[in-house]
Scaffold this active site. Structure first.
Site, PDB file in Angstrom:
ATOM      1  N   ASP A  45       0.852  -1.193   0.000  1.00  0.00           N
ATOM      2  CA  ASP A  45       0.000   0.000   0.000  1.00  0.00           C
ATOM      3  C   ASP A  45       0.888   1.245   0.000  1.00  0.00           C
ATOM      4  OD1 ASP A  45       0.895  -0.174   2.627  1.00  0.00           O
ATOM      5  OD2 ASP A  45      -0.958   0.653   3.460  1.00  0.00           O
ATOM      6  N   SER A  46       2.205   1.011   0.123  1.00  0.00           N
ATOM      7  CA  SER A  46       3.175   2.086  -0.080  1.00  0.00           C
ATOM      8  C   SER A  46       3.137   2.598  -1.515  1.00  0.00           C
ATOM      9  CB  SER A  46       4.585   1.603   0.276  1.00  0.00           C
ATOM     10  OG  SER A  46       4.924   0.459  -0.481  1.00  0.00           O
ATOM     11  N   ASP A  84      -1.041  -6.090  -0.711  1.00  0.00           N
ATOM     12  CA  ASP A  84      -1.175  -5.443   0.595  1.00  0.00           C
ATOM     13  C   ASP A  84      -2.568  -4.849   0.765  1.00  0.00           C
ATOM     14  OD1 ASP A  84       0.034  -4.772   2.987  1.00  0.00           O
ATOM     15  OD2 ASP A  84       1.162  -3.062   2.178  1.00  0.00           O
ATOM     16  N   LYS A 114      -1.477  -9.344   2.540  1.00  0.00           N
ATOM     17  CA  LYS A 114      -0.869  -8.909   3.799  1.00  0.00           C
ATOM     18  C   LYS A 114      -1.781  -7.890   4.457  1.00  0.00           C
ATOM     19  CE  LYS A 114       2.931  -6.042   3.944  1.00  0.00           C
ATOM     20  NZ  LYS A 114       2.421  -4.903   4.710  1.00  0.00           N
ATOM     21  N   GLU A 116      -2.101  -5.248   8.106  1.00  0.00           N
ATOM     22  CA  GLU A 116      -1.478  -4.673   9.298  1.00  0.00           C
ATOM     23  C   GLU A 116      -2.350  -4.937  10.514  1.00  0.00           C
ATOM     24  OE1 GLU A 116      -0.608  -0.520   8.863  1.00  0.00           O
ATOM     25  OE2 GLU A 116       0.566  -0.820   7.037  1.00  0.00           O
ATOM     26  N   GLU A 182       8.010  -4.425  11.265  1.00  0.00           N
ATOM     27  CA  GLU A 182       8.591  -3.175  10.776  1.00  0.00           C
ATOM     28  C   GLU A 182       9.064  -2.323  11.952  1.00  0.00           C
ATOM     29  OE1 GLU A 182       6.249  -1.169   7.833  1.00  0.00           O
ATOM     30  OE2 GLU A 182       7.455   0.661   7.902  1.00  0.00           O
TER      31      GLU A 182
HETATM   32  O1  KIV Z   1       3.626  -1.183   1.830  1.00  0.00           O
HETATM   33  C1  KIV Z   1       4.790  -1.603   1.960  1.00  0.00           C
HETATM   34  O2  KIV Z   1       5.685  -1.310   1.148  1.00  0.00           O
HETATM   35  C2  KIV Z   1       5.082  -2.480   3.096  1.00  0.00           C
HETATM   36  C3  KIV Z   1       6.480  -2.961   3.294  1.00  0.00           C
HETATM   37  C4  KIV Z   1       7.424  -1.860   3.562  1.00  0.00           C
HETATM   38  C5  KIV Z   1       6.555  -4.010   4.325  1.00  0.00           C
HETATM   39  O3  KIV Z   1       4.186  -2.805   3.819  1.00  0.00           O
HETATM   40 NA    NA Z   2       2.253  -1.703   3.569  1.00  0.00          NA
END
Ligand code: KIV
Ligand code: NA
Length: 267
Positions: A45-46, A84, A114, A116, A182
């Site tokens: 989600d980055s 994510d 994934k 959080e 993280e």
């Molecule tokens: O969104 C992301 O890039 C992440 C990683 C940095 C683990 O969650």
């Molecule tokens: Na993320």
């Protein structure tokens, strides 16, 4: 060689080996990282920050991520592809999380997802795994909770280490195939890794985890330039920003001076 699968990550931990994960958000980076042997590709989600230009990860949506997930999954013949969950796409209920997971796997062609969150999400993870959605858990500093956590801060210091261990155990019991941490102290990450059987992945979490992950634009030095701070846990393996800046400047100069296109580029 074939596709990296969840059991290969588990085997790595059993054998005391490490594996590598990078983010990817498009065709070319996915194909290059896959060819380089990076075992796991994450459409983070980055993408909010690294693709869409937001200041935090909060604004990105499932609809914005799905095309990126599909591009990566289609272009990476060997890597395990992880999509994510963005903020707001799973918190409300296990049903919402299953619906989002199904979309990422059905429309995005992801192999796993994934999310959080800690022990609170154990029921959600259990429901997803029952539905056939492999889940990687993300604990420690969780960027979607930046405003709740009071900014980018190391998590799991001192007594807080015990909470992370309990989170990891609860998520493992719920069926998560991997626990990502993280920004936690190396000693805490090592204790978490020792407390669970499933493989762990770290970013800013020392070197005792089974795997490591970095955002690719940080790893390759695309992000940077005047005024941009790079986190302590980042190691830059290239200076792509300078390479691209030089290339674009040279191209611009050649066009303005009439040097490009030359006869060899003309019909
Ligand atoms: O969104 C992301 O890039 C992440 C990683 C940095 C683990 O969650
Ligand atoms: Na993320």
């Amino acid at each position: 060689t074939g596709r990296t699968r969840i059991h290969h990550l588990a085997q790595a931990k059993e054998r005391g080996e490490h594996f590598a994960m990078l983010t990817a958000y498009d065709q070319y980076t996915a194909a290059i990282f896959d060819e380089a042997g990076i075992e796991v590709l994450l459409i983070g989600d980055s993408a909010a920050n690294n693709v869409y230009g937001h200041e935090t990860s909060l604004p990105v949506t499932v609809d914005e991520l799905i095309p990126l997930v599909r591009a990566v999954a289609t272009s990476a013949p060997h890597a395990l592809v992880v999509a994510d969950f963005p903020f707001g796409s799973y918190e409300a209920s296990p049903g919402q999380a299953i619906a989002t997971g199904v979309r990422f796997m059905k429309e995005g062609l992801a192999h796993s997802v994934k999310l959080e969150g800690g022990a609170y999400y154990a029921d959600t993870v259990r429901a997803m795994v029952q539905a056939g959605i492999p889940v990687m858990a993300h604990i420690g500093f969780t960027p979607q909770s930046e405003h709740a956590l009071g900014g980018y801060r190391v998590q799991g210091r001192g007594d807080d280490a015990e909470r992370l261990i309990e989170d990891a155990k609860a998520l493992e019991s719920a069926g998560a195939f991997c626990v990502l941490m993280e920004m936690v102290p190396a000693a805490t990450a090592a204790a978490v890794d020792a407390a669970v059987t499933v493989p762990t992945i770290g970013i800013g979490a020392g070197n005792a985890t089974t795997g490591q992950v970095l955002v690719w634009q940080d790893m390759a030095g695309l992000r940077g330039g005047p005024g941009v701070k790079v986190a302590k846990f980042v190691k830059r393996y290239a200076d792509l920003r300078s390479s691209l800046l030089d290339a674009a400047r040279q191209y611009g100069e050649d066009v303005r001076s009439g040097q490009f296109p030359g006869p060899e580029h003309s019909f």
